[in-house]
Design an enzyme around this catalytic site. Structure first.
Site, PDB file in Angstrom:
ATOM      1  N   ASP A 174     188.587  47.128 -11.926  1.00 48.28           N
ATOM      2  CA  ASP A 174     187.534  46.971 -10.922  1.00 48.28           C
ATOM      3  C   ASP A 174     187.109  45.513 -10.826  1.00 48.28           C
ATOM      4  OD1 ASP A 174     185.399  47.235  -9.207  1.00 48.28           O
ATOM      5  OD2 ASP A 174     184.294  48.666 -10.438  1.00 48.28           O
TER       6      ASP A 174
ATOM      7  N   SER B 273     178.503  52.983  -8.008  1.00 47.88           N
ATOM      8  CA  SER B 273     178.631  51.903  -7.044  1.00 47.88           C
ATOM      9  C   SER B 273     177.245  51.444  -6.593  1.00 47.88           C
ATOM     10  CB  SER B 273     179.511  52.342  -5.875  1.00 47.88           C
ATOM     11  OG  SER B 273     179.941  51.239  -5.115  1.00 47.88           O
TER      12      SER B 273
ATOM     13  N   HIS C  94     187.611  51.069  -9.237  1.00 42.55           N
ATOM     14  CA  HIS C  94     186.249  51.455  -8.861  1.00 42.55           C
ATOM     15  C   HIS C  94     186.174  52.911  -8.395  1.00 42.55           C
ATOM     16  CE1 HIS C  94     182.194  50.213  -7.814  1.00 42.55           C
ATOM     17  NE2 HIS C  94     182.317  50.719  -6.615  1.00 42.55           N
TER      18      HIS C  94
END
Length: 298
Positions: free
Chosen positions: A242, A162, A274
């Site tokens: 995602d 991330s 994600h």
């Protein structure tokens, strides 16, 4: 009993945190910190170190050690939209522990400071200081014996998931890049864009470029060319569901067209969202760990 002022909300940044008007910050994700330990399942040993009074990290040492053959080093940066996450949380501890066992590497998981108390660029500054601290051991003269004795500094990898991937561009696990203009699947479901849209603006209020700041949008006008990326190999991991996947794919494609002379790989996990691997110990999570471990061992 808390006063009415203490309970009055100043800002909601769900699902990550609530900020109250008295200045209190209440985080909701990755708050379950666990101590360093000897992992019974993997045999990996971990310990915590203080890099400076404001910056710490968790070190990991695998069970398979050959003192004549030093091991690759992984420097890991957690995600959490710059406002949550910790190297010491159960999710990140378990993931890095598993990766160290699978890849047989030494790891340093960096616990950089978080916004809003410490707005960006502090996360980047902390991460750079952690890298410098690690590399100070390259001649075997640092303060940490695990790094002096067991690391091959010719094989150093930077990785993160991330926003941790925005900090490092080497092994990117579900990278968080963004920008003012929507691309790909971002155009299909505006509601899924809300967190992405707000993340950088909240974490880095001093940015004059907003979501086209090169630190969160490496494709923005004026961003440094990826041709100068200072590594030999890059792995990008994305997931089918995602909303950020097309920016991860764009990163991979742009890197290939940039003139950078390294080797790139991309892996996609079908049917997952994600950073699923932090919350769902499924077969695909194990597969992701094996992907990254294989990359580290090439």
């Amino acid at each position: 009993m808390a006063s009415s002022i203490e309970q009055e909300v100043d800002h909601e940044f769900q699902p990550f945190l609530t900020v109250y008007k008295d200045g209190k910050v209440e985080r909701h994700l990755f708050t379950d910190e666990v101590p360093a330990s000897v992992a019974t399942q993997t045999g990996v040993v971990s310990k915590d170190v203080l890099i400076n009074p404001s910056l710490s990290a968790r070190l990991y040492l695998p069970i398979v050690l050959n003192h004549q053959n030093k091991l690759p080093l992984l420097i890991y940066f957690h995600g959490g939209c710059f406002v949550s996450g910790s190297a010491f949380s159960a999710s990140y501890h378990q993931f890095v522990n598993s990766l160290v066992a699978e890849a047989n590497v030494v790891a340093v998981s960096v616990d950089y400071r978080l916004a809003p108390e410490h707005p960006v660029p502090i996360a980047f500054d902390d991460s750079w200081e952690a890298i410098q601290w690690v590399i100070s051991h390259s001649k075997g003269e640092g303060t940490e014996s695990w790094l002096n004795d067991h690391v091959d500094f010719n094989r150093v990898f930077l990785s993160g998931d991330s926003v941790g991937s925005a900090i490092t561009q080497h092994a990117l696990i579900h990278p968080f890049f963004w920008g003012k203009e929507r691309i790909g699947v971002e155009k299909l479901d505006p509601e899924k864009n809300v967190i992405s849209e707000r993340t950088w603006l909240y974490a880095c209020p001093s940015s004059t470029l907003g979501n086209d700041d090169p630190r969160i949008n490496p494709f923005a006008v004026g961003a440094p060319s990826l041709s100068g990326l200072g590594c030999d190999r890059v792995l990008v991991c994305i997931t089918e569901d995602d909303v950020l996947k097309d920016r991860g794919l764009l990163y991979y494609e742009t890197l290939g067209k940039s003139g950078w002379d390294g080797r790139r790989e991309i892996k996609e996990t079908k049917g997952k969202d994600h950073v699923f691997h932090l919350f769902d110990p499924c077969e695909e999570s194990l597969e992701l760990t094996k992907w990254v471990a294989s990359f580290l061992n090439q």
